[in-house]
Structures are given as structure tokens and as C-alpha cells.
Design a protein around this motif. Sequence first.
Motif, PDB file in Angstrom:
ATOM      1  N   TYR A   1      -9.242   0.260   4.918  1.00  0.00           N
ATOM      2  CA  TYR A   1      -9.359  -1.358   5.824  1.00  0.00           C
ATOM      3  C   TYR A   1     -10.782  -1.267   5.545  1.00  0.00           C
ATOM      4  CZ  TYR A   1      -3.876  -0.980   6.021  1.00  0.00           C
ATOM      5  OH  TYR A   1      -2.911  -0.283   6.065  1.00  0.00           O
TER       6      TYR A   1
ATOM      7  N   SER B   1      -6.965  -5.023   1.246  1.00  0.00           N
ATOM      8  CA  SER B   1      -5.759  -4.875   2.425  1.00  0.00           C
ATOM      9  C   SER B   1      -4.396  -4.764   1.657  1.00  0.00           C
ATOM     10  CB  SER B   1      -6.362  -6.222   2.624  1.00  0.00           C
ATOM     11  OG  SER B   1      -7.090  -6.428   3.398  1.00  0.00           O
TER      12      SER B   1
ATOM     13  N   ASN C   1      -3.636  -1.632   0.114  1.00  0.00           N
ATOM     14  CA  ASN C   1      -3.267  -0.671   1.631  1.00  0.00           C
ATOM     15  C   ASN C   1      -1.958  -0.889   1.603  1.00  0.00           C
ATOM     16  OD1 ASN C   1      -5.937   1.023   1.663  1.00  0.00           O
ATOM     17  ND2 ASN C   1      -7.444  -0.238   2.338  1.00  0.00           N
TER      18      ASN C   1
END
Length: 182
Positions: free
Chosen positions: A36, A134, A137
Motif C-alpha cells: 500500500y 490501492s 491490492n
Amino acid sequence: MEELQLIEGCKKHDRRSQQIVYQRYARVMYGICLRYSSDADSAQDLLHDGFIKVFAHIPSYEGKGSFEGWMKRVFINLALETIRKDKIKKQYSEDIENLSDIDEIRDDSEDDTAKISETELMKMIQELPQGYRSVFNLYAIEEYSHKEISEALGIAEGTSRSQYIRARLLLQEKVKAYLKRQ
């Protein structure tokens, strides 16, 4: 020391228990932070903040599910909070459907993909713009739905889908470029 003893020790603010928990889980949590973050320094900061949050909120851990899973949730939520606070996200309103998972990144390159290490693929993911990274993921790795992602990041579902597909396309380009250099 048994995990339950460590958790109880951490609830009592025992430094030794906290140190053992940190040593046991830091590597896994750092991997999450790295996914992240844009660089290793930011990931290290997130790791530090994450453990502070874990130790501060450990009394809320009720023993349901794995302790590691609970910690992962804390770290992911912290990463998402950090992204929101820094307002590092771009929004796109396209609604792209029929997305597939991360394995497709490797499909186009046939057997050559064996040349790409997990470390190299992680580096490629880190190079994605923050918003893409983001969403990628959360969807491909953490297995959130686009609806859950939209709620977590405060974006439209269509934006989540769009950012995911754009992330996949960028990763495909990076993989192809990497394989050409090999």
C-alpha cells in the motif's frame, strides 16, 4: 510463549510480550505495508504506526478468528485511512465490467513469466499510481469486492472497477517490458 499468553501480555502492556508479537508478525505486516506504500520508507512508517494501533486496540480482539488475520485487518484499515487522509487518489467514472484476477497478467506472456520473481512483481505493483495500487491490492490480493472497495475508499464502484482495470493494464505493460529486457 503461546499466542494467547502473548495477547494477554499485550493487553496488560507487557513490553516483552509486545516485542515478541512484533518479532513474530513484523515481516508479514511489512509485506502488507509495502503493497500500500509507494516506497520502503513509507512502508516502514506504516508498519510502525500499525503496531502502535494493534497494541492500543488489542483489548478489542475477542479471540474470534486468527490473531494474525485480525492484525492484517488493522494494518489494511490503517493503510486505507492513510490514503484517505493524504487524499492520494484519482477518480475515474468509467464502469468496466468482466474483470479477471491477477493471473491474467501472466497469461499473455506464456512460459516466460517464470522469469519474473515475486519480488519483481511486487516492485511493479509498488510503481503503480496510489489509487490504482490501492484498488488492485484490495481486489486482486485482499479479495474485496468493488462494492467493499468503494465503501472503504469513498469512491464509486465504477471508479473501483476502472482503477482496477487500468492497474491491470499497466502491470501487463510492465511485465511485457520486463520480459523484453530479459
